[in-house]
Scaffold this motif. Structure first.
Motif, PDB file in Angstrom:
ATOM      1  N   ALA A  40       0.879  -1.171   0.000  1.00 56.34           N
ATOM      2  CA  ALA A  40       0.000   0.000   0.000  1.00 56.34           C
ATOM      3  C   ALA A  40       0.913   1.216   0.000  1.00 56.34           C
ATOM      4  O   ALA A  40       1.676   1.422   0.932  1.00 56.34           O
ATOM      5  N   GLN A  41       0.850   1.983  -1.074  1.00 51.40           N
ATOM      6  CA  GLN A  41       1.715   3.153  -1.181  1.00 51.40           C
ATOM      7  C   GLN A  41       0.986   4.399  -0.694  1.00 51.40           C
ATOM      8  O   GLN A  41      -0.176   4.611  -1.048  1.00 51.40           O
ATOM      9  N   PRO A  42       1.682   5.216   0.078  1.00 50.49           N
ATOM     10  CA  PRO A  42       1.085   6.497   0.463  1.00 50.49           C
ATOM     11  C   PRO A  42       0.765   7.328  -0.787  1.00 50.49           C
ATOM     12  O   PRO A  42       1.246   7.021  -1.879  1.00 50.49           O
ATOM     13  N   ASN A  43       0.005   8.387  -0.602  1.00 43.11           N
ATOM     14  CA  ASN A  43      -0.482   9.180  -1.728  1.00 43.11           C
ATOM     15  C   ASN A  43       0.516  10.173  -2.292  1.00 43.11           C
ATOM     16  O   ASN A  43       0.255  10.784  -3.324  1.00 43.11           O
ATOM     17  N   THR A  44       1.646  10.373  -1.628  1.00 42.60           N
ATOM     18  CA  THR A  44       2.629  11.340  -2.114  1.00 42.60           C
ATOM     19  C   THR A  44       3.891  10.618  -2.576  1.00 42.60           C
ATOM     20  O   THR A  44       4.228   9.544  -2.059  1.00 42.60           O
ATOM     21  N   PRO A  45       4.611  11.157  -3.570  1.00 40.30           N
ATOM     22  CA  PRO A  45       5.682  10.429  -4.249  1.00 40.30           C
ATOM     23  C   PRO A  45       6.837   9.937  -3.383  1.00 40.30           C
ATOM     24  O   PRO A  45       7.184   8.749  -3.445  1.00 40.30           O
ATOM     25  N   ALA A  46       7.453  10.804  -2.597  1.00 43.51           N
ATOM     26  CA  ALA A  46       8.600  10.372  -1.794  1.00 43.51           C
ATOM     27  C   ALA A  46       8.175   9.321  -0.770  1.00 43.51           C
ATOM     28  O   ALA A  46       8.886   8.340  -0.537  1.00 43.51           O
ATOM     29  N   ALA A  47       7.010   9.506  -0.179  1.00 41.58           N
ATOM     30  CA  ALA A  47       6.508   8.532   0.793  1.00 41.58           C
ATOM     31  C   ALA A  47       6.180   7.202   0.101  1.00 41.58           C
ATOM     32  O   ALA A  47       6.431   6.124   0.653  1.00 41.58           O
ATOM     33  N   GLY A 114     -10.192   6.596   1.192  1.00 38.22           N
ATOM     34  CA  GLY A 114     -10.927   7.719   1.741  1.00 38.22           C
ATOM     35  C   GLY A 114     -10.017   8.786   2.340  1.00 38.22           C
ATOM     36  O   GLY A 114     -10.488   9.821   2.812  1.00 38.22           O
ATOM     37  N   GLU A 115      -8.709   8.544   2.320  1.00 36.27           N
ATOM     38  CA  GLU A 115      -7.753   9.474   2.919  1.00 36.27           C
ATOM     39  C   GLU A 115      -7.741  10.798   2.161  1.00 36.27           C
ATOM     40  O   GLU A 115      -7.716  10.836   0.937  1.00 36.27           O
ATOM     41  N   HIS A 116      -7.743  11.892   2.925  1.00 37.70           N
ATOM     42  CA  HIS A 116      -7.635  13.232   2.359  1.00 37.70           C
ATOM     43  C   HIS A 116      -6.180  13.662   2.412  1.00 37.70           C
ATOM     44  O   HIS A 116      -5.488  13.410   3.408  1.00 37.70           O
ATOM     45  N   PHE A 117      -5.708  14.321   1.361  1.00 40.26           N
ATOM     46  CA  PHE A 117      -4.347  14.840   1.341  1.00 40.26           C
ATOM     47  C   PHE A 117      -4.279  15.992   0.355  1.00 40.26           C
ATOM     48  O   PHE A 117      -5.213  16.220  -0.414  1.00 40.26           O
ATOM     49  N   GLU A 118      -3.185  16.723   0.398  1.00 45.54           N
ATOM     50  CA  GLU A 118      -2.986  17.858  -0.499  1.00 45.54           C
ATOM     51  C   GLU A 118      -1.806  17.558  -1.400  1.00 45.54           C
ATOM     52  O   GLU A 118      -0.739  17.174  -0.931  1.00 45.54           O
TER      53      GLU A 118
END
Length: 191
Positions: A40-47, A114-118
């Protein structure tokens, strides 16, 4: 030697995506000797890259690794192939994703978690820094559908012009009929 298939999902996707599920089910039914890892990859590239590296670090030492990546996962799979010297299959891969995702800056919600991020300019810079030149195109196979409504297929054809290419008319970004390729993917990856 243990064989591992690493599947990398795309932006705003998850390990529960249709292609990830189809690949895992095919391997389970036909090649249960292969371990399938779908981080499961986080929604931002480096993460996301950090999660991919963590998943690879947890694999059995000396395993035979092959990677499949879809969309932004194809971009990341290219990096895995270059960094770890393995083969990769790229499904409708994102090319220069910092340009593509620039149109998506601002608040986002992952439809699976459902995670919110910017999504910010800093994330676009992370993508620039994660990009790698392709030094061994013979290790890559690009599966591309021309009617991809998200990505311009011609960018992938130009970027990966020396790799193995399979281009289909019609289709979409999800790659209609992906399950037809599972056996060939495993064979190409050398697993």
């Amino acid at each position: 030697m243990q064989s591992v298939l690493l599947y990398l999902h795309g932006f705003q996707s998850s390990p529960a995506s249709l292609k990830a599920t189809q690949m895992a089910e095919w391997v389970g039914a036909h090649r249960p000797d292969i371990q399938v890892v779908i981080p499961a990859q986080p929604n931002t590239p480096a993460a996301a890259w950090a999660a991919i590296e963590q998943a690879i670090a947890a694999l059995p030492v000396g395993c035979r690794l092959g990677v499949v990546g879809s969309s932004l996962g194809g971009f990341m799979a290219t990096r895995v192939a270059e960094r770890y010297g393995c083969r990769a299959v790229l499904v409708n891969p994102a090319v220069r994703p910092h340009e593509l995702l620039h149109d998506y800056l601002g608040p986002q919600q992952n439809p699976y978690s459902g995670e919110h991020f910017e999504l910010t300019e800093a994330h676009m810079q992370e993508l620039v820094e994660l990009a790698v030149p392709v030094s061994a195109p013979e290790r890559l196979w690009v599966l591309q559908q021309q009617a991809d409504e998200v990505l311009d297929y011609r960018k992938a054809l130009a970027e990966y012009r020396f790799a193995r290419l399979t281009i289909e008319c019609e289709g979409n970004h999800a790659f209609v009929g992906f399950e037809r390729y599972c056996a060939q993917i495993v064979h190409f990856l050398g697993l």
